[in-house]
Design an enzyme around this catalytic site. Structure first.
Site, PDB file in Angstrom:
ATOM      1  N   ASP A 198      -0.411   0.962  -1.074  1.00 10.84           N
ATOM      2  CA  ASP A 198       0.694   1.626  -0.374  1.00 10.84           C
ATOM      3  C   ASP A 198       0.763   3.110  -0.743  1.00 10.84           C
ATOM      4  OD1 ASP A 198       2.843   1.719   1.350  1.00 10.84           O
ATOM      5  OD2 ASP A 198       4.307   1.049  -0.133  1.00 10.84           O
ATOM      6  N   ASN A 231      -0.217   5.911   1.405  1.00 12.29           N
ATOM      7  CA  ASN A 231      -1.111   6.889   2.041  1.00 12.29           C
ATOM      8  C   ASN A 231      -0.317   7.952   2.808  1.00 12.29           C
ATOM      9  OD1 ASN A 231      -3.175   5.287   1.158  1.00 12.29           O
ATOM     10  ND2 ASN A 231      -3.726   4.464   3.160  1.00 12.29           N
ATOM     11  N   GLY A 232       0.709   7.488   3.527  1.00 11.11           N
ATOM     12  CA  GLY A 232       1.504   8.404   4.353  1.00 11.11           C
ATOM     13  C   GLY A 232       2.242   9.425   3.505  1.00 11.11           C
ATOM     14  N   HIS A 267      -4.676   8.052   5.152  1.00  9.75           N
ATOM     15  CA  HIS A 267      -5.453   6.806   5.284  1.00  9.75           C
ATOM     16  C   HIS A 267      -6.939   7.072   4.995  1.00  9.75           C
ATOM     17  CE1 HIS A 267      -1.920   4.818   6.629  1.00  9.75           C
ATOM     18  NE2 HIS A 267      -1.880   5.362   7.837  1.00  9.75           N
ATOM     19  N   LEU A 291     -18.922  -9.854  -6.666  1.00 10.08           N
ATOM     20  CA  LEU A 291     -17.504  -9.779  -6.276  1.00 10.08           C
ATOM     21  C   LEU A 291     -17.286 -10.293  -4.851  1.00 10.08           C
ATOM     22  CD1 LEU A 291     -14.587  -8.491  -6.704  1.00 10.08           C
ATOM     23  CD2 LEU A 291     -15.543  -6.438  -5.622  1.00 10.08           C
ATOM     24  N   ARG A 346       0.957  -3.157  -6.875  1.00 10.02           N
ATOM     25  CA  ARG A 346       1.428  -2.396  -5.714  1.00 10.02           C
ATOM     26  C   ARG A 346       1.580  -0.945  -6.112  1.00 10.02           C
ATOM     27  NH1 ARG A 346       5.418  -3.704  -0.777  1.00 10.02           N
ATOM     28  NH2 ARG A 346       5.106  -1.726   0.279  1.00 10.02           N
TER      29      ARG A 346
HETATM   30  C1  IPE Z   1       2.435  -3.132   3.105  1.00 10.41           C
HETATM   31  O1  IPE Z   1       2.741  -1.787   3.126  1.00 10.41           O
HETATM   32  C2  IPE Z   1       1.247  -3.405   3.960  1.00 10.41           C
HETATM   33  C3  IPE Z   1      -0.022  -2.809   3.517  1.00 10.41           C
HETATM   34  C4  IPE Z   1      -0.235  -2.145   2.430  1.00 10.41           C
HETATM   35  C5  IPE Z   1      -1.110  -3.026   4.403  1.00 10.41           C
HETATM   36  P1  IPE Z   1       3.870  -1.224   4.103  1.00 10.41           P
HETATM   37  O2  IPE Z   1       3.989   0.214   3.811  1.00 10.41           O
HETATM   38  O3  IPE Z   1       3.585  -1.607   5.500  1.00 10.41           O
HETATM   39  O4  IPE Z   1       5.148  -2.035   3.604  1.00 10.41           O
HETATM   40  P2  IPE Z   1       6.696  -1.702   3.749  1.00 10.41           P
HETATM   41  O5  IPE Z   1       6.948  -1.390   5.187  1.00 10.41           O
HETATM   42  O6  IPE Z   1       6.973  -0.529   2.864  1.00 10.41           O
HETATM   43  O7  IPE Z   1       7.367  -2.936   3.271  1.00 10.41           O
HETATM   44  C1  IPE Z   2      -0.507   2.094   3.154  1.00 11.53           C
HETATM   45  O1  IPE Z   2       0.098   3.332   3.196  1.00 11.53           O
HETATM   46  C2  IPE Z   2      -1.464   1.853   4.294  1.00 11.53           C
HETATM   47  C3  IPE Z   2      -1.000   0.884   5.295  1.00 11.53           C
HETATM   48  C4  IPE Z   2       0.103   0.213   5.269  1.00 11.53           C
HETATM   49  C5  IPE Z   2      -1.874   0.672   6.429  1.00 11.53           C
HETATM   50  P1  IPE Z   2       1.348   3.629   4.134  1.00 11.53           P
HETATM   51  O2  IPE Z   2       0.811   4.044   5.463  1.00 11.53           O
HETATM   52  O3  IPE Z   2       2.284   2.486   4.147  1.00 11.53           O
HETATM   53  O4  IPE Z   2       1.985   4.873   3.412  1.00 11.53           O
HETATM   54  P2  IPE Z   2       3.544   5.142   3.190  1.00 11.53           P
HETATM   55  O5  IPE Z   2       4.113   3.929   2.520  1.00 11.53           O
HETATM   56  O6  IPE Z   2       4.140   5.382   4.527  1.00 11.53           O
HETATM   57  O7  IPE Z   2       3.577   6.336   2.303  1.00 11.53           O
HETATM   58 MG    MG Z   3       3.916   1.977   3.057  1.00  9.81          MG
END
Ligand code: IPE
Ligand code: IPE
Ligand code: MG
Length: 257
Positions: free
Chosen positions: A22, A24-25, A39, A133, A190
């Site tokens: 989690d 990346n954004g 990403h 693995l 996580r």
């Molecule tokens: C969970 O992350 C899904 C993945 C890492 C693929 P999200 O960013 O989608 O989860 P929420 O929305 O914060 O619960």
């Molecule tokens: C995890 O990073 C990647 C996916 C869920 C695909 P996010 O895209 O959820 O990044 P945040 O949580 O918005 O920072």
């Molecule tokens: Mg996220």
């Protein structure tokens, strides 16, 4: 001090590690870039964590790459993620083979664009005989979806007289999940500071150790990974017993060696 692989107790290595990748954004936003850039950077972490896992002897690594709920993101982001998935898989297959990594996928694969399905199947087939693995990608995956599928299949078997209700037990349920051929994860990591499961492996994580770090996924590399493994190794897993029982057991094992 930054930990190296020397800090790992190889006798207490988890067999299966699951990761919610989690952040990346947020990582991209902090750099005034768009989410897709995050990403792309996240893929570099995937590569490093897969390589380290193979190198230290982790047997199973499950990466949550795209959840059922992620389909609700803006369609441009979903399209970019699917594109990234196809390109990454295509590029990485030869390295997976070099590292003896077997690729598996869990999730509602039929919901993925056809191009993704084809590319994934090809990569699965090309790495199927690797013995190191096992890398499990959770794609269009959600634990509730998985449980609904399992219950439907079990109910159908009962209805067709292939199974009696008294035969339904924990093992049978595990055997109907998409992870049937993998052991349950001992450690779930996580990244990026959220303290939730987000519909990931609900049944399989029943007794996993949970590790949360504020590090965003693109910054989660070898050092952070080793730190998580060492943290896990310092925990006492009691499975409902008392600490004294666990300690006595450990002493008995030591003495019989
Ligand atoms: C969970 O992350 C899904 C993945 C890492 C693929 P999200 O960013 O989608 O989860 P929420 O929305 O914060 O619960
Ligand atoms: C995890 O990073 C990647 C996916 C869920 C695909 P996010 O895209 O959820 O990044 P945040 O949580 O918005 O920072
Ligand atoms: Mg996220």
């Amino acid at each position: 001090m930054t930990p190296t692989t020397d800090a790992i107790d190889y006798a207490k290595l988890p067999k299966h590690i699951a990761i919610i990748m989690d952040g990346n954004g947020r990582w991209a936003k902090e750099r005034n870039k768009d989410r897709v850039y995050g990403h792309h950077e996240g893929v570099l972490s995937v590569r490093e964590i897969v390589n380290v896992s193979a190198q230290i002897g982790i047997q199973y690594l499950t990466l949550y790459a795209f959840s059922t709920e992620n389909w609700n993101r803006p369609k441009e982001e979903v399209a970019a993620l699917m594109e990234l998935l196809v390109n990454t898989i295509r590029k990485e297959v030869s390295d997976l083979n070099k590292n003896n990594v077997r690729l598996c996928v869990i999730g509602d694969l039929e919901s993925l664009p056809l191009k993704c399905q084809v590319e994934m199947q090809e990569a699965i087939d090309l790495t199927a005989t690797n013995t190191g693995l096992t890398l499990i990608l959770a794609l269009s995956y959600s634990a509730k979806w998985e449980l609904v599928e399992a219950i439907k299949n079990i109910a159908t078997a009962v209805k067709n007289n292939q199974l009696s209700v008294t035969e339904i037990n924990e093992e049978l349920i595990s055997a109907h999940l998409s992870t049937a051929s993998f052991p349950d994860p001992e450690l779930m990591i996580r990244t990026s500071g959220e303290h939730r499961i987000s519909n990931f492996l609900l049944y399989q994580l029943a007794y996993a150790e949970l590790y949360f770090t504020s590090t965003h996924w693109p910054d989660f590399r070898k050092e952070q990974y080793i730190q998580a493994i060492c943290d896990y190794q310092n925990r006492e897993r009691r499975f409902g017993k008392t600490s004294e029982q666990i300690q006595t057991n450990l002493t008995n094992v030591d003495e019989s060696n």
